[in-house]
Design a protein around this motif. Structure first.
Motif, PDB file in Angstrom:
ATOM      1  N   ASN A  12      49.743  23.338  57.503  1.00 17.30           N
ATOM      2  CA  ASN A  12      50.700  22.754  56.570  1.00 17.30           C
ATOM      3  C   ASN A  12      50.235  23.032  55.158  1.00 17.30           C
ATOM      4  OD1 ASN A  12      52.853  21.191  57.870  1.00 17.30           O
ATOM      5  ND2 ASN A  12      51.149  20.067  58.815  1.00 17.30           N
ATOM      6  N   THR A  13      51.168  23.270  54.258  1.00 15.68           N
ATOM      7  CA  THR A  13      50.773  23.417  52.858  1.00 15.68           C
ATOM      8  C   THR A  13      50.153  22.104  52.374  1.00 15.68           C
ATOM      9  OG1 THR A  13      53.011  22.760  52.260  1.00 15.68           O
ATOM     10  CG2 THR A  13      52.522  25.133  52.266  1.00 15.68           C
ATOM     11  N   ILE A  14      49.292  22.214  51.368  1.00 19.59           N
ATOM     12  CA  ILE A  14      48.666  21.016  50.799  1.00 19.59           C
ATOM     13  C   ILE A  14      49.218  20.884  49.389  1.00 19.59           C
ATOM     14  CG2 ILE A  14      46.449  19.999  50.117  1.00 19.59           C
ATOM     15  CD1 ILE A  14      45.311  21.214  52.631  1.00 19.59           C
ATOM     16  N   ASP A  15      50.329  20.140  49.282  1.00 15.62           N
ATOM     17  CA  ASP A  15      51.010  20.096  47.986  1.00 15.62           C
ATOM     18  C   ASP A  15      51.711  18.775  47.691  1.00 15.62           C
ATOM     19  OD1 ASP A  15      52.867  20.448  49.980  1.00 15.62           O
ATOM     20  OD2 ASP A  15      53.684  22.343  49.235  1.00 15.62           O
ATOM     21  N   ILE A  16      51.662  17.828  48.635  1.00 12.43           N
ATOM     22  CA  ILE A  16      52.338  16.548  48.386  1.00 12.43           C
ATOM     23  C   ILE A  16      51.294  15.448  48.166  1.00 12.43           C
ATOM     24  CG2 ILE A  16      53.962  14.829  49.312  1.00 12.43           C
ATOM     25  CD1 ILE A  16      55.368  17.435  48.976  1.00 12.43           C
ATOM     26  N   PRO A  17      51.196  14.892  46.956  1.00 16.83           N
ATOM     27  CA  PRO A  17      50.217  13.836  46.721  1.00 16.83           C
ATOM     28  C   PRO A  17      50.630  12.526  47.395  1.00 16.83           C
ATOM     29  CG  PRO A  17      51.544  14.230  44.737  1.00 16.83           C
ATOM     30  CD  PRO A  17      51.999  15.225  45.776  1.00 16.83           C
ATOM     31  N   PRO A  18      49.708  11.613  47.584  1.00 16.26           N
ATOM     32  CA  PRO A  18      48.306  11.729  47.215  1.00 16.26           C
ATOM     33  C   PRO A  18      47.522  12.644  48.169  1.00 16.26           C
ATOM     34  CG  PRO A  18      48.724   9.603  48.257  1.00 16.26           C
ATOM     35  CD  PRO A  18      50.048  10.267  48.120  1.00 16.26           C
ATOM     36  N   PHE A  19      46.531  13.337  47.584  1.00 13.58           N
ATOM     37  CA  PHE A  19      45.627  14.159  48.387  1.00 13.58           C
ATOM     38  C   PHE A  19      44.456  13.284  48.818  1.00 13.58           C
ATOM     39  CE2 PHE A  19      47.789  16.697  45.190  1.00 13.58           C
ATOM     40  CZ  PHE A  19      48.479  17.587  46.012  1.00 13.58           C
TER      41      PHE A  19
ATOM     42  N   GLY B  41      51.582  27.245  67.077  1.00 13.08           N
ATOM     43  CA  GLY B  41      51.538  28.601  66.519  1.00 13.08           C
ATOM     44  C   GLY B  41      51.873  28.655  65.039  1.00 13.08           C
ATOM     45  N   ARG B  42      51.956  27.482  64.417  1.00  9.78           N
ATOM     46  CA  ARG B  42      52.245  27.467  62.974  1.00  9.78           C
ATOM     47  C   ARG B  42      50.920  27.778  62.258  1.00  9.78           C
ATOM     48  NH1 ARG B  42      56.006  24.234  59.204  1.00  9.78           N
ATOM     49  NH2 ARG B  42      54.662  23.754  57.457  1.00  9.78           N
ATOM     50  N   CYS B  43      50.784  29.042  61.879  1.00  9.92           N
ATOM     51  CA  CYS B  43      49.479  29.561  61.468  1.00  9.92           C
ATOM     52  C   CYS B  43      49.493  29.942  59.983  1.00  9.92           C
ATOM     53  CB  CYS B  43      49.142  30.788  62.311  1.00  9.92           C
ATOM     54  SG  CYS B  43      50.443  32.026  62.240  1.00  9.92           S
ATOM     55  N   THR B  44      48.364  30.463  59.541  1.00  8.32           N
ATOM     56  CA  THR B  44      48.319  31.119  58.235  1.00  8.32           C
ATOM     57  C   THR B  44      48.193  32.613  58.482  1.00  8.32           C
ATOM     58  OG1 THR B  44      45.927  30.944  58.130  1.00  8.32           O
ATOM     59  CG2 THR B  44      47.206  29.163  57.118  1.00  8.32           C
ATOM     60  N   HIS B  45      48.492  33.352  57.434  1.00  4.91           N
ATOM     61  CA  HIS B  45      48.440  34.811  57.580  1.00  4.91           C
ATOM     62  C   HIS B  45      47.678  35.415  56.413  1.00  4.91           C
ATOM     63  CE1 HIS B  45      49.624  38.735  58.907  1.00  4.91           C
ATOM     64  NE2 HIS B  45      50.078  39.011  57.695  1.00  4.91           N
ATOM     65  N   GLY B  46      46.684  36.225  56.716  1.00  7.63           N
ATOM     66  CA  GLY B  46      46.026  37.021  55.686  1.00  7.63           C
ATOM     67  C   GLY B  46      44.829  36.388  55.002  1.00  7.63           C
TER      68      GLY B  46
ATOM     69  N   ALA C 220      49.933  29.709  49.933  1.00  4.67           N
ATOM     70  CA  ALA C 220      50.751  30.931  50.002  1.00  4.67           C
ATOM     71  C   ALA C 220      50.711  31.550  51.401  1.00  4.67           C
ATOM     72  CB  ALA C 220      50.236  31.942  48.978  1.00  4.67           C
ATOM     73  N   ALA C 221      49.694  31.168  52.203  1.00  4.98           N
ATOM     74  CA  ALA C 221      49.489  31.846  53.497  1.00  4.98           C
ATOM     75  C   ALA C 221      50.109  31.109  54.679  1.00  4.98           C
ATOM     76  CB  ALA C 221      47.994  32.027  53.736  1.00  4.98           C
ATOM     77  N   VAL C 222      50.572  29.844  54.459  1.00 10.27           N
ATOM     78  CA  VAL C 222      51.086  29.050  55.586  1.00 10.27           C
ATOM     79  C   VAL C 222      52.449  29.581  56.039  1.00 10.27           C
ATOM     80  CG1 VAL C 222      51.879  26.755  56.313  1.00 10.27           C
ATOM     81  CG2 VAL C 222      49.840  26.967  54.871  1.00 10.27           C
ATOM     82  N   ARG C 223      52.599  29.802  57.335  1.00  3.94           N
ATOM     83  CA  ARG C 223      53.874  30.290  57.892  1.00  3.94           C
ATOM     84  C   ARG C 223      54.840  29.117  58.063  1.00  3.94           C
ATOM     85  NH1 ARG C 223      54.054  34.737  61.261  1.00  3.94           N
ATOM     86  NH2 ARG C 223      56.190  34.020  61.541  1.00  3.94           N
ATOM     87  N   THR C 224      55.451  28.695  56.956  1.00  8.35           N
ATOM     88  CA  THR C 224      56.326  27.514  57.005  1.00  8.35           C
ATOM     89  C   THR C 224      57.608  27.785  57.796  1.00  8.35           C
ATOM     90  OG1 THR C 224      57.116  28.206  54.848  1.00  8.35           O
ATOM     91  CG2 THR C 224      55.527  26.411  54.880  1.00  8.35           C
ATOM     92  N   ASP C 225      57.844  29.038  58.159  1.00  8.45           N
ATOM     93  CA  ASP C 225      59.026  29.351  58.971  1.00  8.45           C
ATOM     94  C   ASP C 225      58.844  28.921  60.429  1.00  8.45           C
ATOM     95  OD1 ASP C 225      56.996  31.407  58.806  1.00  8.45           O
ATOM     96  OD2 ASP C 225      58.277  32.616  60.121  1.00  8.45           O
ATOM     97  N   ILE C 226      57.611  28.628  60.837  1.00  9.94           N
ATOM     98  CA  ILE C 226      57.371  28.186  62.222  1.00  9.94           C
ATOM     99  C   ILE C 226      57.345  26.658  62.233  1.00  9.94           C
ATOM    100  CG2 ILE C 226      55.730  28.262  64.165  1.00  9.94           C
ATOM    101  CD1 ILE C 226      54.638  30.897  62.893  1.00  9.94           C
TER     102      ILE C 226
ATOM    103  N   VAL D 198      39.592  33.338  56.697  1.00  9.29           N
ATOM    104  CA  VAL D 198      39.519  32.521  57.912  1.00  9.29           C
ATOM    105  C   VAL D 198      40.913  31.938  58.110  1.00  9.29           C
ATOM    106  CG1 VAL D 198      38.426  30.541  59.034  1.00  9.29           C
ATOM    107  CG2 VAL D 198      37.124  31.892  57.373  1.00  9.29           C
ATOM    108  N   ASP D 199      41.646  32.459  59.070  1.00 13.19           N
ATOM    109  CA  ASP D 199      43.001  31.946  59.294  1.00 13.19           C
ATOM    110  C   ASP D 199      42.979  30.705  60.165  1.00 13.19           C
ATOM    111  OD1 ASP D 199      45.061  33.322  57.909  1.00 13.19           O
ATOM    112  OD2 ASP D 199      44.540  35.141  59.030  1.00 13.19           O
ATOM    113  N   LYS D 200      44.073  29.962  60.110  1.00 11.88           N
ATOM    114  CA  LYS D 200      44.241  28.810  60.996  1.00 11.88           C
ATOM    115  C   LYS D 200      45.323  29.163  62.010  1.00 11.88           C
ATOM    116  CE  LYS D 200      45.048  23.795  60.891  1.00 11.88           C
ATOM    117  NZ  LYS D 200      45.340  22.614  60.081  1.00 11.88           N
ATOM    118  N   SER D 201      45.126  28.806  63.283  1.00  9.43           N
ATOM    119  CA  SER D 201      46.025  29.288  64.339  1.00  9.43           C
ATOM    120  C   SER D 201      47.204  28.371  64.625  1.00  9.43           C
ATOM    121  CB  SER D 201      45.247  29.458  65.645  1.00  9.43           C
ATOM    122  OG  SER D 201      44.130  30.269  65.449  1.00  9.43           O
TER     123      SER D 201
END
Ligand SMILES: Cc1cc2nc3c(=O)[nH]c(=O)nc-3n(C[C@H](O)[C@H](O)[C@H](O)COP(=O)(O)OP(=O)(O)OC[C@H]3O[C@@H](n4cnc5c(N)ncnc54)[C@H](O)[C@@H]3O)c2cc1C
Length: 494
Positions: free
Chosen positions: A412-419, A397-402, A382-388, A405-408
Motif C-alpha cells: 500500500n502507498t504510505i501517504d495518508i496521515p497520521p503515519f 499479489g498487490r506488489c511493488t515493481h522495480g 511510485a512503485a506500488v501496483r495500486t491497480d491490483i 527490494v520488492d514487496k510481493s
C-alpha cells in the motif's frame, strides 16, 4: 543415597512435559515432574504463548470436535475452510527447505488432530482464534494461514489447564528443582541429579523424559551456535531454558541433530526486557508488518515484508532485523491500514512515534537517516501496483515493481496521515538444534542406538525445524512428541 522416586521422571513443566506426564500416567506409570522455576514463573515458554496450535482439520465438523461448545451462530458466520494433512506436509517442507525429518513430520502432521483431541479429553479447552487469524469479509469471518484454534486463556490458560489435569490425576510436580545431569551406568538412564533449595539429590526412576526446552535463554550458547550478534537478542520467553536437557544428554553420548545454527526469532519491542515478562506475554511481538514496511538505520527497506502470510515469515524475520545496523528497525504504517494492526500494537510498553506529515515523521524515527527515509518513501509510493486490489485474507499479489527490494503482497502507498512507526529488535523464541530421537521419542546415541531409559519431547528435539517454522507448530510438536514419549517411557517400566 539415591531414592527410587517414580517409574518416570519428566524434566520440565511446559506443554511437552505435561503431555508426557499425562501420557505416562495414563499408561500406568508413577510419574514425578521436576521444574527448574518456582511455581510463579513455571510453565516455560508454553506459558508465554498465545496457546495457538496448528492442527489438521478437514472442515467445520473437525473444529466442532475440538471445540464442542462452538455455537450455531459462530458456525454460520464463519468460513473455517480446511487445513488438510497435505497442506501441513507442504508447509513443513516449504518453510524448512525440505530438510525436516520426514518420519518426525509424519508423526507431527498425522497425530496433530488426535493429540489435540486427547488434550481436550484431559481438560484442555480450545477455541477458534477469531482475534488474530480471521478477517471479516462481507459479513463472514474467514480464517487464513492454517492456524485456527488456541487454548482458552492463551499460554497461561493452557498451563493452568494442564497443571490441573496433572494434579487431578495425582502427578506430583516439584518446583524450583533443576535437573543437573543424568544418572547413567553406561547401559541405561536411571534417573537424574537435581538441585533444589536444600541441596543436591539423586532421584532414581526407570526412565527419564527430557522436556526442558532449548538453549534460547543461554547467551553463551546462542553466541556459540547461532553466532553473533545473537548474544544481543532479547529472549521472548522463559529465562530457565538454558539448554540443560540437551547438555545432559550430550554428556552421556546422545547424538546432536538438526539446525543448530537456526532458531525461531521474531520482531520484538526494541526496549523489551532481557527475558520475557509474564504480565505482557507475547504482546511485545509486532506481527502486522505484512501491511506496512520495515526501515533500517540507513533509511532503507531490507526485506520483502509481504513474501507470505505472517505465519510463514515471522519466525525468520527476527534474525533479519538483528542483522541490520544497530540491531533494530522501524515498522511503518499509514492510516489506511491502522485498523489491521493486531492487539499487540495497543499495549503501553511500546516504542511508538506518530506524525501528521511525512517530514515530521522522518525526524521522529530515532536512529534513522531521515533524508534517506524520505527518498525510500518517494520511491516506494511510485512503485506500488495500486491497480491490483488489496485483500488481507489471501496472498493478493498487490506488489511493488522495480525496487531494489520488492514487496510481493499487500503493498500500500504510505501517504495518508497520521503515519505511525514502531521500533523493533530481535526476540529469540526457541532454538532449532537438539537431540536425535526415534519415532517413539527415544534419544539416540552417536552410533544411532537408542539410549535405554531416555526420551525427549518439545523444543529440545532436533530435526523438525530448519531456518523457519509454520506458526503454531511448537505447541503441537510438544504435545505430539510429549504424548509419544510418555507412553514409551511408561512402556519400558511395565
Ligand atoms: C512469547 C512466545 C510466544 C509463543 N507463541 C506460540 C504459539 O502461540 N503457538 C506455538 O505453537 N508456539 C508458540 N511459541 C513457541 C512455544 O512456546 C514452544 O515451542 C513450546 O512452548 C515449547 O514447549 P516445551 O514444553 O518444549 O518447552 P517449555 O514450555 O519452554 O518448557 C520447558 C520447561 O523446562 C523447564 N526447565 C528448563 N531447564 C530445566 C532443568 N534443568 N530442570 C528442570 N526443569 C527445567 C523450564 O522451566 C520450563 O518449564 C511461543 C514462544 C514464546 C516465547
Amino acid at each position: 543415597m539415591a531414592q527410587h522416586v517414580a517409574d518416570v521422571i519428566v524434566v520440565g513443566a511446559g506443554n511437552a512435559a505435561f503431555c508426557a506426564a499425562l501420557s505416562a500416567q495414563e499408561h500406568g506409570a508413577r510419574v514425578l515432574m521436576l521444574e527448574a522455576a518456582p511455581a510463579e514463573e513455571s510453565g516455560g515458554n508454553s506459558r508465554f504463548t498465545a496457546g495457538s496450535m496448528r492442527v489438521v482439520y478437514n472442515g467445520v465438523d473437525d473444529i466442532k470436535t475440538l471445540v464442542p461448545d462452538l455455537t450455531q451462530a459462530e458456525i454460520e458466520s464463519t468460513d473455517f475452510g480446511t487445513y488438510t494433512a497435505e497442506q501441513f506436509f507442504d508447509d513443513m517442507a516449504r518453510v524448512t527447505a525440505h530438510r525436516a525429518d520426514p518420519d518426525l513430520v509424519e508423526l507431527l502432521v498425522r497425530r496433530s488432530f488426535p493429540t489435540l483431541n486427547w488434550m481436550r479429553e484431559k481438560g484442555v479447552r480450545l477455541i477458534p482464534i477469531y482475534g488474530r487469524q480471521a478477517f471479516k469479509i462481507d459479513g463472514k469471518f474467514k480464517f487464513w494461514g492454517g492456524l485456527t484454534v488456541e487454548a482458552v486463556g492463551g499460554g497461561p490458560g493452557l498451563i493452568a489447564m494442564l497443571t490441573q489435569a496433572a494434579t487431578k490425576r495425582g502427578v506430583p510436580l516439584r518446583y524450583a528443582t533443576r535437573a543437573l545431569d543424568l544418572l547413567y551406568d553406561g547401559n541405561r538412564v536411571q534417573g537424574v541429579r537435581a538441585r533444589h533449595d536444600s541441596g543436591i539429590e539423586e532421584l532414581r526412576a526407570n526412565a527419564v523424559v527430557l522436556a526442558c526446552g532449548g538453549f534460547e535463554a543461554n547467551a553463551e550458547w546462542r553466541t556459540r551456535y547461532l553466532g553473533p550478534p545473537f548474544d544481543l537478542a532479547k529472549v521472548r520467553g522463559s529465562r530457565y531454558n538454558t539448554g540443560d536437557g540437551i547438555r545432559m544428554a550430550l554428556e552421556i553420548g546422545a547424538s546432536p541433530c538438526g539446525n543448530w545454527s537456526g532458531c525461531h526469532a521474531v520482531q520484538w519491542e526494541m526496549n523489551a526486557p532481557e527475558f520475557g515478562d509474564l504480565a505482557v506475554g507475547d504482546q511485545f511481538q509486532k506481527h502486522s508488518y505484512p501491511f506496512g514496511i520495515l526501515i533500517n538505520a540507513e533509511g532503507k527497506r531490507f526485506v520483502d515484508e509481504g513474501a507470505d502470510f505472517r505465519n510463514y515469515t515471522y519466525a525468520k524475520y527476527g534474525r533479519v532485523v538483528l542483522q541490520q545496523p544497530g540491531q533494530f528497525a522501524w515498522q511503518v504504517f499509514d492510516a489506511k491500514v491502522k485498523h489491521l494492526l493486531r492487539d499487540e500494537y495497543k499495549i503501553r510498553q511500546i516504542t511508538r512515534v506518530s506524525a501528521n506529515s511525512i517530514e515530521e515523521f522522518a525526524d521522529k524515527l530515532d536512529g534513522v537517516n531521515a533524508a534517506a527515509f524520505l527518498a525510500t518513501i518517494k520511491a516506494w509510493n511510485a512503485a506500488v501496483r495500486t491497480d491490483i486490489p488489496f485483500n488481507p485474507t489471501v496472498k493478493d499479489g498487490r506488489c511493488t515493481h522495480g525496487l531494489a527490494v520488492d514487496k510481493s503482497n499487500w503493498a500500500n502507498t504510505i501517504d495518508i496521515p497520521p503515519f505511525e512507526g514502531y521500533a523493533v529488535t530481535c526476540g529469540v523464541t526457541f532454538t532449532f538444534g537438539g537431540l536425535r530421537i526415534t519415532p517413539t521419542a527415544q534419544v539416540l546415541d552417536s552410533d544411532y542406538r537408542p539410549i535405554r531409559g531416555l526420551y525427549a519431547a518439545g523444543e529440545l528435539v532436533g530435526g523438525l525445524f530448519y531456518f523457519n517454522y509454520p506458526g503454531g507448530s511448537g505447541l503441537t510438536s510438544g504435545a505430539v512428541f510429549g504424548r509419544i514419549a510418555g507412553a514409551a517411557a511408561a512402556g519400558v517400566t511395565a
